[in-house]
Design an enzyme around this catalytic site. Structure first.
Site, PDB file in Angstrom:
ATOM      1  N   SER A 680       0.805  -1.229   0.000  1.00  0.00           N
ATOM      2  CA  SER A 680       0.000   0.000   0.000  1.00  0.00           C
ATOM      3  C   SER A 680       0.841   1.284   0.000  1.00  0.00           C
ATOM      4  O   SER A 680       0.288   2.368  -0.095  1.00  0.00           O
ATOM      5  CB  SER A 680      -0.937   0.008   1.210  1.00  0.00           C
ATOM      6  OG  SER A 680      -0.210   0.046   2.418  1.00  0.00           O
ATOM      7  N   LYS A 723      -6.574   3.534   8.754  1.00  0.00           N
ATOM      8  CA  LYS A 723      -5.652   4.509   8.162  1.00  0.00           C
ATOM      9  C   LYS A 723      -6.221   5.921   8.238  1.00  0.00           C
ATOM     10  O   LYS A 723      -5.482   6.881   8.514  1.00  0.00           O
ATOM     11  CB  LYS A 723      -5.361   4.117   6.717  1.00  0.00           C
ATOM     12  CG  LYS A 723      -4.524   2.842   6.601  1.00  0.00           C
ATOM     13  CD  LYS A 723      -4.268   2.459   5.166  1.00  0.00           C
ATOM     14  CE  LYS A 723      -3.395   1.198   5.093  1.00  0.00           C
ATOM     15  NZ  LYS A 723      -3.124   0.787   3.708  1.00  0.00           N
TER      16      LYS A 723
END
Length: 803
Positions: A680, A723
């Site tokens: 990511s 996140k």
């Protein structure tokens, strides 16, 4: 060394194979003859000089042995007496004359005839032979004394002779040896050599007899002790009977408990059988202790006792709301379970798995379920468990064996329908002792756990009514088969407003009580709690928040003791530093200066989301790409893919096509001691490289996450909520996210969606256009920018966003 002389002679005699016996010279031996060929050979010998050759056959089970199935050395005997029996067999008495070795065997009128070579030895007496005879005679006397099957006087009289040949053959015939060992002695023709061999055999046999006698005496002592204990136990029983205590009162009580336990028929039958075995055992024996412990465990486990369930959904909802703030999805699932319990008479037990970072309330939620449903609560920690026996127990054959933790916890609960928490199910491991996660497959399968078998109990036990709740921080360490058996409910990290409410409603009250304070002594303002959250904690849960509140309460408690119980103070955002000292974390990253080659990324960890800064610097070199910061294989590959994308877009960045030939690029992710991995960070690394090469700074008030392909596509990532929470905690209110993650916004709290500006992008060109402070050369000409779908904040929330 021997003084023996030998003479050879060949004779032709009728031959008869014999079973299970070896005939020695000078010995009288009776046996029965029944085989037709043996009868013919015997009749032929009786008709001639009454001499016949006897040799032992290898296998006694063969009725008609061939010449190669008979030992080559046998004995020429004289038939002393013969008697025909009514059944047709002949009983004979023979006397051994001398040894002989078969040279040739022929068939003659239905019987065997053998050519036998006879070796006659004459031994001259000398001191060596006499010493050997004395040694053998002395050893044989010891042997006869130890051997109970031989008569001492008869044997000693039989061996008083001067001829070594006769002495050795007499002793050989009376030794209790196997057929093979006796045949070995028969095949030694030289008397002097036979003396040496028999002395060795006697030494071995005497040692065996001494060992047998030692063992027998030990067994006898043990038997005497057991008989003594039995006698004393019987006496105790008689005394108890005289005192009015029935000798079977204990067994009768056990039988009543078995009848009242509500066991299934198979289990009850086994318990009764074990009780009968216990009655027949001596009370002081080790086996009786094992049997009694087994019965105690069978009776201790709940077979029919159940907790009366509280099925009032309104009360359950009230209990859950009192104990936990938020967690709406989890509470809905529990209330759905209770609703089904009201409609279905015998529903199967549920198996839930709470997955989330530490400190979000997974374990306490299990306790709340038990409280809301009125069930007992038991907890088993699986962290570090690596032995399958911890789940299924040990078999009773092992010393100190016990049931597994499942049965032990059921005994502790005392009911067959508790809430059973399997804590830290992701922390199990395996080794040579087995795989405990494989043993849990049966426990957590509703189709199998109604007949769970513990190795110790060795009977089926019904776990189908147990409400299993497992907890874990991550899912990837749990085997797929085990994941398939559980309904996974994810507990994400708390937002800042949720943490403030949790602190006000639960944590402050709890810590005041633990510090011995009351709300009259201290008051926490919302600003104080917010300051603790922002400046002293960085976590998805509230464990550290509770710890810091506890620190403040203890310092205030010290002042209360020093200045009196009337001491009062209000903890605010301004004076929180007086209690907790210098701040541990900066509350924002947004107000720092934008820099070239420095990008803020978002990462997911076991303890929730976190900020991951990526740095890139360009130096003169030969095109080398250096990656540091303890990056995993997947992250290194993402960096290489990002570099390949930048090289393919060299023209768009205003760089010559061969720019990399004279430059080295160094990618570093700070906090180098912490391992990092995953795809990511792809767009983060690509943006940092593009910024470093183009000398255009990256906006410091924006964070990003997404996987990159070689063609510059942005692929979806996991852990979106965690996140976003991490970015919010760090003061970053604008983020770049993959377009395919737009559907995951449903899991993000509404207040978070309102406060943050989210751009959903498909390509790296869109990322660079938003993230860089200035435009890239020729980018607008080469690639039209379309498809950017930012989510802008509501007008009322504009002060909280960063455009």
């Amino acid at each position: 060394m021997t003084q023996s002389k030998e003479k050879f002679e060949t004779k032709k005699l009728p031959m008869m194979p014999i079973r299970d016996v070896v005939i020695f010279p000078y010995m009288m031996t009776p046996f029965v003859v029944g085989r037709e060929s043996s009868v013919h050979a015997l009749e032929e010998a009786l008709a001639a000089d009454k001499k016949i050759f006897l040799a032992t056959q290898h296998d006694a089970s063969i009725d008609e042995p061939k010449a190669n199935e008979i030992y080559q050395v046998g004995t020429i005997v004289n038939i002393v007496q013969s008697l025909k029996l009514p059944d047709g067999n002949i009983k004979v008495l023979v006397e051994g004359i001398e040894r002989g070795k078969i040279l040739q065997v022929t068939d003659s009128d239905g019987y065997m005839q053998a050519s036998v070579r006879v070796a006659r030895y004459t031994t001259e007496t000398n001191p060596q032979i006499e010493a050997g005879m004395q040694r053998v005679t002395g050893l044989f006397e010891q042997y006869v004394k130890l051997c109970q099957s031989l008569n001492y006087e008869t044997m000693i009289a039989a061996v008083r002779m001067e001829d070594p040949a006769k002495l050795t053959d007499t002793i050989s015939a009376n030794l209790q040896l196997s057929i093979e060992e006796k045949q070995e002695l028969l095949e030694i023709f030289d008397p002097a050599e036979r003396l040496t061999r028999i002395a060795d055999v006697l030494d071995i046999e005497i040692e065996k007899l001494n060992m047998d006698r030692t063992i027998q005496s030990r067994v006898k002592r043990q038997m005497e002790r057991a008989q003594k204990e039995y006698y004393l136990n019987e006496k105790i029983k008689a005394i108890q009977k005289e005192l009015g205590r029935g000798e079977k009162s204990e067994f009768d009580e056990l039988k009543k408990k078995i009848e009242a336990a509500g066991m299934p028929k198979e289990v009850k039958d086994k318990a009764i059988q074990e009780l009968k075995k216990l009655e027949a055992m001596p009370p002081m024996s080790a086996e009786s202790t094992v049997s009694r412990n087994y019965l105690d465990w069978l009776l201790a486990v709940p077979w029919k006792k159940r907790s009366k369930e509280i099925r009032n959904i309104g009360r359950a909802e009230k209990v859950l709301n009192e104990d936990h703030y938020g967690l709406e999805k989890i509470k809905e699932r529990i209330l759905e379970f209770l609703a089904v319990r009201q409609l279905v008479k015998n529903p199967k037990g549920s198996i839930l798995c709470f997955v989330g970072p530490p400190g979000v309330g997974k374990t306490s939620l299990g306790m709340s379920i038990a409280k809301a449903t009125g069930r007992k609560f038991v907890r088993m920690s699986l962290g570090g468990v690596r032995d399958e026996a911890e789940i299924r127990g040990h078999r009773r054959t092992y010393i100190g064996a016990l049931p597994g933790q499942i049965i032990q916890m059921m005994k502790k609960a005392g009911t067959k329908n508790p809430v059973f928490m399997l804590d830290e199910v992701d922390k199990m491991s395996m080794d040579f002792r087995g795989d405990p996660s494989a043993a849990l497959l049966e426990v957590l399968d509703p189709e199998q756990n109604f007949m769970f078998v513990d190795h110790y109990l060795d009977v089926e036990y019904d776990l189908s009514q147990v409400f299993f709740v497992a907890t874990a921080n991550v899912m990837h360490t749990i085997p797929p088969a085990l994941q398939d058996r559980m309904e996974v409910l994810r507990l994400h990290g708390y937002t800042e407003p949720e943490k403030v409410e949790i602190a006000k409603q639960f944590l402050v009250i709890k810590q005041l009580a633990q510090a011995g304070l009351t709300d009259k002594n201290v008051k926490f303002t919302d600003d104080a709690i917010t300051a603790i959250i922002r400046s002293y904690t960085r976590e998805a849960g509230v464990r550290n928040l509770e710890r810091e509140i506890g620190n403040v309460c203890r310092k205030i408690a010290r002042k209360v003791v020093k200045e009196g119980s009337d001491y009062k103070i209000t903890v605010t955002g301004e004076n929180i530093n007086d209690f907790l000292g210098v701040i541990k974390f900066r509350d924002t990253l947004a107000n720092e200066k934008s820099e070239v080659g420095l990008v803020t990324g978002l990462a997911w960890t076991e303890v929730g989301g976190s900020i991951l800064t990526t740095e890139v610097t360009v130096v003169d070199g030969k095109g080398k790409l250096t990656l540091t910061g303890k990056l995993g294989d997947v992250m290194q590959e993402s960096a290489q893919a990002a570099m390949s994308y930048v090289r393919s877009r060299a023209n768009g960045l205003g760089l010559p096509r061969d720019f990399y030939r004279n430059l080295d690029i160094h990618v570093h992710v700070p906090e180098g001691a912490i391992p990092k991995d995953g795809p990511s960070a792809g767009i983060t690394i690509a943006t940092a490289i593009a910024s470093a090469l183009s000398k255009i700074p990256v906006r410091r008030d924006i964070a990003m996450t997404g996987e990159i392909t070689l063609r510059g596509k942005v692929l979806p990532i996991g852990g979106l909520k965690e996140k976003l929470l991490a970015a919010h905690r760090a003061g970053l209110f604008e983020v770049l996210l993959p377009k395919d993650n737009e559907k995951d916004l449903a899991e993000v709290p509404e207040n978070l969606r309102k406060e943050m500006k989210m751009h959903f992008v498909d390509t790296m060109d869109q990322v660079l256009k938003i993230a860089l402070e200035g435009p890239l050369p020729q980018m607008l000409e080469e690639t039209p920018q379309t498809g950017i779908t930012p989510i802008t904040p509501q007008p009322a929330e504009s002060p909280a966003t960063h455009q």
